[in-house]
Design a protein around this motif. Structure first.
Motif, PDB file in Angstrom:
ATOM      1  N   TYR A 224       0.832  -1.209   0.000  1.00  0.00           N
ATOM      2  CA  TYR A 224       0.000   0.000   0.000  1.00  0.00           C
ATOM      3  C   TYR A 224       0.866   1.258   0.000  1.00  0.00           C
ATOM      4  CZ  TYR A 224      -3.154   3.675   1.469  1.00  0.00           C
ATOM      5  OH  TYR A 224      -3.848   4.851   1.529  1.00  0.00           O
ATOM      6  N   VAL A 225       1.860   1.280   0.867  1.00  0.00           N
ATOM      7  CA  VAL A 225       2.730   2.457   0.974  1.00  0.00           C
ATOM      8  C   VAL A 225       3.469   2.693  -0.336  1.00  0.00           C
ATOM      9  CG1 VAL A 225       4.817   3.356   2.098  1.00  0.00           C
ATOM     10  CG2 VAL A 225       2.968   2.374   3.470  1.00  0.00           C
ATOM     11  N   PHE A 226       4.031   1.636  -0.910  1.00  0.00           N
ATOM     12  CA  PHE A 226       4.797   1.810  -2.141  1.00  0.00           C
ATOM     13  C   PHE A 226       3.918   2.148  -3.335  1.00  0.00           C
ATOM     14  CE2 PHE A 226       8.464   0.603   0.115  1.00  0.00           C
ATOM     15  CZ  PHE A 226       9.547   0.942  -0.670  1.00  0.00           C
ATOM     16  N   GLU A 227       2.661   1.738  -3.314  1.00  0.00           N
ATOM     17  CA  GLU A 227       1.756   2.092  -4.408  1.00  0.00           C
ATOM     18  C   GLU A 227       1.205   3.511  -4.273  1.00  0.00           C
ATOM     19  OE1 GLU A 227      -0.137  -2.165  -5.843  1.00  0.00           O
ATOM     20  OE2 GLU A 227      -1.210  -1.023  -4.312  1.00  0.00           O
ATOM     21  N   ASN A 228       1.051   3.986  -3.045  1.00  0.00           N
ATOM     22  CA  ASN A 228       0.333   5.237  -2.833  1.00  0.00           C
ATOM     23  C   ASN A 228       1.154   6.391  -2.265  1.00  0.00           C
ATOM     24  OD1 ASN A 228      -2.466   4.339  -3.509  1.00  0.00           O
ATOM     25  ND2 ASN A 228      -1.959   2.857  -1.936  1.00  0.00           N
ATOM     26  N   ASN A 229       2.192   6.102  -1.507  1.00  0.00           N
ATOM     27  CA  ASN A 229       2.852   7.167  -0.772  1.00  0.00           C
ATOM     28  C   ASN A 229       4.318   7.393  -1.125  1.00  0.00           C
ATOM     29  OD1 ASN A 229       0.468   7.533   0.625  1.00  0.00           O
ATOM     30  ND2 ASN A 229       1.076   6.210   2.304  1.00  0.00           N
ATOM     31  N   VAL A 230       4.937   6.470  -1.827  1.00  0.00           N
ATOM     32  CA  VAL A 230       6.360   6.606  -2.125  1.00  0.00           C
ATOM     33  C   VAL A 230       6.529   7.496  -3.356  1.00  0.00           C
ATOM     34  CG1 VAL A 230       8.433   5.355  -2.838  1.00  0.00           C
ATOM     35  CG2 VAL A 230       6.981   4.434  -1.044  1.00  0.00           C
ATOM     36  N   ASN A 231       7.485   8.376  -3.279  1.00  0.00           N
ATOM     37  CA  ASN A 231       7.799   9.296  -4.370  1.00  0.00           C
ATOM     38  C   ASN A 231       8.095   8.504  -5.644  1.00  0.00           C
ATOM     39  OD1 ASN A 231       8.848  11.226  -6.111  1.00  0.00           O
ATOM     40  ND2 ASN A 231      10.020  12.248  -4.509  1.00  0.00           N
ATOM     41  N   ILE A 232       7.443   8.859  -6.747  1.00  0.00           N
ATOM     42  CA  ILE A 232       7.625   8.120  -8.003  1.00  0.00           C
ATOM     43  C   ILE A 232       9.028   8.285  -8.571  1.00  0.00           C
ATOM     44  CG2 ILE A 232       5.195   8.131  -8.642  1.00  0.00           C
ATOM     45  CD1 ILE A 232       5.820  10.452 -10.541  1.00  0.00           C
ATOM     46  N   GLU A 233       9.765   9.257  -8.086  1.00  0.00           N
ATOM     47  CA  GLU A 233      11.140   9.453  -8.549  1.00  0.00           C
ATOM     48  C   GLU A 233      12.121   8.514  -7.849  1.00  0.00           C
ATOM     49  OE1 GLU A 233      11.969  13.597  -8.096  1.00  0.00           O
ATOM     50  OE2 GLU A 233      10.417  14.185  -9.516  1.00  0.00           O
ATOM     51  N   ARG A 234      11.663   7.823  -6.838  1.00  0.00           N
ATOM     52  CA  ARG A 234      12.532   6.886  -6.131  1.00  0.00           C
ATOM     53  C   ARG A 234      12.913   5.767  -7.100  1.00  0.00           C
ATOM     54  NH1 ARG A 234      11.900   4.421  -0.098  1.00  0.00           N
ATOM     55  NH2 ARG A 234      13.385   2.737  -0.385  1.00  0.00           N
ATOM     56  N   LEU A 235      14.191   5.527  -7.248  1.00  0.00           N
ATOM     57  CA  LEU A 235      14.683   4.600  -8.263  1.00  0.00           C
ATOM     58  C   LEU A 235      14.322   3.139  -7.999  1.00  0.00           C
ATOM     59  CD1 LEU A 235      18.205   6.162  -8.870  1.00  0.00           C
ATOM     60  CD2 LEU A 235      16.126   6.464 -10.226  1.00  0.00           C
ATOM     61  N   ASP A 236      14.228   2.761  -6.752  1.00  0.00           N
ATOM     62  CA  ASP A 236      13.968   1.358  -6.437  1.00  0.00           C
ATOM     63  C   ASP A 236      12.503   1.062  -6.130  1.00  0.00           C
ATOM     64  OD1 ASP A 236      13.809   2.665  -4.035  1.00  0.00           O
ATOM     65  OD2 ASP A 236      14.924   1.150  -2.910  1.00  0.00           O
ATOM     66  N   GLN A 237      11.627   2.013  -6.365  1.00  0.00           N
ATOM     67  CA  GLN A 237      10.217   1.834  -6.019  1.00  0.00           C
ATOM     68  C   GLN A 237       9.604   0.616  -6.709  1.00  0.00           C
ATOM     69  OE1 GLN A 237       7.454   4.590  -7.677  1.00  0.00           O
ATOM     70  NE2 GLN A 237       5.808   4.005  -6.314  1.00  0.00           N
ATOM     71  N   ASN A 238       9.739   0.527  -8.013  1.00  0.00           N
ATOM     72  CA  ASN A 238       9.120  -0.563  -8.761  1.00  0.00           C
ATOM     73  C   ASN A 238       9.711  -1.918  -8.377  1.00  0.00           C
ATOM     74  OD1 ASN A 238       7.148  -1.357 -10.615  1.00  0.00           O
ATOM     75  ND2 ASN A 238       8.667  -1.548 -12.233  1.00  0.00           N
ATOM     76  N   ARG A 239      11.016  -1.963  -8.240  1.00  0.00           N
ATOM     77  CA  ARG A 239      11.683  -3.227  -7.891  1.00  0.00           C
ATOM     78  C   ARG A 239      11.230  -3.713  -6.513  1.00  0.00           C
ATOM     79  NH1 ARG A 239      17.878  -2.609  -7.398  1.00  0.00           N
ATOM     80  NH2 ARG A 239      16.968  -1.000  -6.155  1.00  0.00           N
ATOM     81  N   LYS A 240      11.168  -2.813  -5.541  1.00  0.00           N
ATOM     82  CA  LYS A 240      10.739  -3.207  -4.196  1.00  0.00           C
ATOM     83  C   LYS A 240       9.266  -3.603  -4.179  1.00  0.00           C
ATOM     84  CE  LYS A 240      14.040  -1.070  -1.216  1.00  0.00           C
ATOM     85  NZ  LYS A 240      14.201  -0.878   0.197  1.00  0.00           N
ATOM     86  N   LEU A 241       8.451  -2.876  -4.919  1.00  0.00           N
ATOM     87  CA  LEU A 241       7.032  -3.199  -4.980  1.00  0.00           C
ATOM     88  C   LEU A 241       6.825  -4.606  -5.531  1.00  0.00           C
ATOM     89  CD1 LEU A 241       4.121  -2.284  -4.592  1.00  0.00           C
ATOM     90  CD2 LEU A 241       4.217  -1.243  -6.851  1.00  0.00           C
ATOM     91  N   ILE A 242       7.547  -4.948  -6.567  1.00  0.00           N
ATOM     92  CA  ILE A 242       7.456  -6.292  -7.148  1.00  0.00           C
ATOM     93  C   ILE A 242       7.870  -7.339  -6.125  1.00  0.00           C
ATOM     94  CG2 ILE A 242       8.483  -7.842  -8.861  1.00  0.00           C
ATOM     95  CD1 ILE A 242       8.569  -5.362 -10.753  1.00  0.00           C
ATOM     96  N   LYS A 243       8.957  -7.099  -5.399  1.00  0.00           N
ATOM     97  CA  LYS A 243       9.422  -8.063  -4.394  1.00  0.00           C
ATOM     98  C   LYS A 243       8.412  -8.223  -3.262  1.00  0.00           C
ATOM     99  CE  LYS A 243      14.311  -8.041  -5.188  1.00  0.00           C
ATOM    100  NZ  LYS A 243      15.551  -8.441  -4.570  1.00  0.00           N
ATOM    101  N   PHE A 244       7.833  -7.100  -2.814  1.00  0.00           N
ATOM    102  CA  PHE A 244       6.822  -7.179  -1.760  1.00  0.00           C
ATOM    103  C   PHE A 244       5.621  -7.991  -2.222  1.00  0.00           C
ATOM    104  CE2 PHE A 244       8.406  -2.907   0.028  1.00  0.00           C
ATOM    105  CZ  PHE A 244       9.228  -3.544   0.956  1.00  0.00           C
TER     106      PHE A 244
END
Length: 53
Positions: A20-40
Motif C-alpha cells: 500500500y505504501v509503495f503504491e500510494n505514498n512513495v515518491n515516483i522518482e525513487r529509483l527502487d520503487q518498482n523493484r521493491k514493490l514487485i518483491k513485496f
C-alpha cells in the motif's frame, strides 16, 4: 532447543501495508520503487500460499 516459527498472518499484514505504501505514498522518482514493490508483492503471494498449508 529453540525453533523458528513463522507467523504468516503478521507477515501478510506487514507486506500488505508495504505494498500500500509503495503504491500510494512513495515518491515516483525513487529509483527502487518498482523493484521493491514487485518483491513485496511476490513475497506476499508466497506468504499467503504458505499460510494456507
Amino acid at each position: 532447543m529453540l525453533t523458528k516459527t513463522k507467523d504468516f498472518k503478521k507477515e501478510i499484514q506487514v507486506l500488505e501495508k508495504a505494498v500500500y505504501v509503495f503504491e500510494n505514498n512513495v515518491n515516483i522518482e525513487r529509483l527502487d520503487q518498482n523493484r521493491k514493490l514487485i518483491k513485496f508483492k511476490e513475497r506476499l503471494e508466497k506468504a499467503k500460499d504458505l499460510n494456507q498449508k
